[in-house]
Scaffold this motif. Structure first.
Motif, PDB file in Angstrom:
ATOM      1  N   ILE A  16       0.924  -1.092  -0.089  1.00  0.00           N
ATOM      2  CA  ILE A  16      -0.139  -0.116   0.067  1.00  0.00           C
ATOM      3  C   ILE A  16       0.645   1.369   0.108  1.00  0.00           C
ATOM      4  O   ILE A  16       1.740   1.409   0.798  1.00  0.00           O
ATOM      5  CB  ILE A  16      -0.716   0.038   1.038  1.00  0.00           C
ATOM      6  N   LYS A  49       0.539   5.533   0.305  1.00  0.00           N
ATOM      7  CA  LYS A  49      -0.468   6.398   0.742  1.00  0.00           C
ATOM      8  C   LYS A  49       0.206   7.798   0.853  1.00  0.00           C
ATOM      9  O   LYS A  49       1.488   7.998   1.143  1.00  0.00           O
ATOM     10  CB  LYS A  49      -1.016   6.176   2.305  1.00  0.00           C
ATOM     11  N   ASP A  50      -0.526   8.690   0.541  1.00  0.00           N
ATOM     12  CA  ASP A  50      -0.370  10.205   1.055  1.00  0.00           C
ATOM     13  C   ASP A  50      -0.270  10.254   2.380  1.00  0.00           C
ATOM     14  O   ASP A  50      -1.324  10.014   3.095  1.00  0.00           O
ATOM     15  CB  ASP A  50      -1.558  11.203   0.311  1.00  0.00           C
ATOM     16  N   SER A  51       0.798  10.393   3.081  1.00  0.00           N
ATOM     17  CA  SER A  51       0.916  10.368   4.570  1.00  0.00           C
ATOM     18  C   SER A  51       0.214  11.395   5.303  1.00  0.00           C
ATOM     19  O   SER A  51       0.155  11.579   6.458  1.00  0.00           O
ATOM     20  CB  SER A  51       2.557  10.005   5.159  1.00  0.00           C
ATOM     21  N   GLY A  93      -3.497  10.433   4.397  1.00  0.00           N
ATOM     22  CA  GLY A  93      -4.095   9.304   4.654  1.00  0.00           C
ATOM     23  C   GLY A  93      -4.614   8.413   3.468  1.00  0.00           C
ATOM     24  O   GLY A  93      -5.113   7.431   3.548  1.00  0.00           O
ATOM     25  N   THR A  94      -4.565   9.011   2.432  1.00  0.00           N
ATOM     26  CA  THR A  94      -5.213   8.757   1.302  1.00  0.00           C
ATOM     27  C   THR A  94      -4.411   7.706   0.513  1.00  0.00           C
ATOM     28  O   THR A  94      -3.424   7.944   0.285  1.00  0.00           O
ATOM     29  CB  THR A  94      -5.490   9.771   0.176  1.00  0.00           C
ATOM     30  N   GLU A  95      -5.184   6.719   0.111  1.00  0.00           N
ATOM     31  CA  GLU A  95      -4.517   5.535  -0.419  1.00  0.00           C
ATOM     32  C   GLU A  95      -4.384   5.958  -1.722  1.00  0.00           C
ATOM     33  O   GLU A  95      -5.283   6.077  -2.553  1.00  0.00           O
ATOM     34  CB  GLU A  95      -5.458   4.116  -0.177  1.00  0.00           C
ATOM     35  N   TYR A 109       3.929   7.259   2.399  1.00  0.00           N
ATOM     36  CA  TYR A 109       4.094   6.072   3.336  1.00  0.00           C
ATOM     37  C   TYR A 109       3.972   5.001   2.464  1.00  0.00           C
ATOM     38  O   TYR A 109       2.805   4.733   1.978  1.00  0.00           O
ATOM     39  CB  TYR A 109       2.983   6.248   4.305  1.00  0.00           C
TER      40      TYR A 109
END
Length: 144
Positions: free
Chosen positions: A88, A90-92, A95-97, A123
């Motif tokens: 996965i 994500k935009d850390s 939190g957007t996957e 992330y």
């Protein structure tokens, strides 16, 4: 080693060239290695890698910092020993996957393309199983 010569600029370039910016610059993680005994995959020495070969079922994760400068991430990743059931990215900050996929041992060195336009930090999390290793060559993974 690949060697390229740019006669117009009088430059000699050593090593593989990619049309992008390597993620190796500024990479910092406890599983970061340049140890030649750990940087070889499928007969090729990548020189600078993220190699998570810890024990047990675990989250093999790290951060990247594109700083809103790029539109794409091309992450190369290999599962060694056991498949990675879930990768996965994500935009850390939000939190957007941005991407979810799997990486099988049989995939070899897989390139995962991710849209990262406007993203400050990423992330990256690979769910590794006991006996499995996560291999990410930093020199051939890049932003564009």
């Amino acid at each position: 080693m690949a060697v390229n010569y740019d006669s117009a600029k009088g430059l000699i370039q050593l090593g593989e060239q990619v049309d992008g910016v390597s993620i190796a610059g500024g990479f910092n993680d406890m599983y970061h290695t340049k140890d030649p005994s750990k940087t070889i995959y499928d007969g090729k020495d990548y020189k600078d890698v993220y190699l998570n070969n810890g024990d047990g079922n675990r989250s093999a994760s790290f951060m990247l910092y594109p700083k809103k400068k790029y539109q794409k991430l091309y992450l190369q990743i290999a599962a060694i020993g056991k498949d990675i059931d879930q990768l996965i990215i994500k935009d850390s900050d939000t939190g957007t996957e941005l991407k979810a996929t799997t990486v099988a041992v049989s995939d070899g060195l897989k390139t995962v393309e991710v849209d990262i336009g406007g993203v400050e930090s990423l992330y990256v999390d690979a769910e590794a199983s006991d006996g499995g290793t996560v291999f990410v060559p930093l020199t051939t993974s890049y932003y564009k």
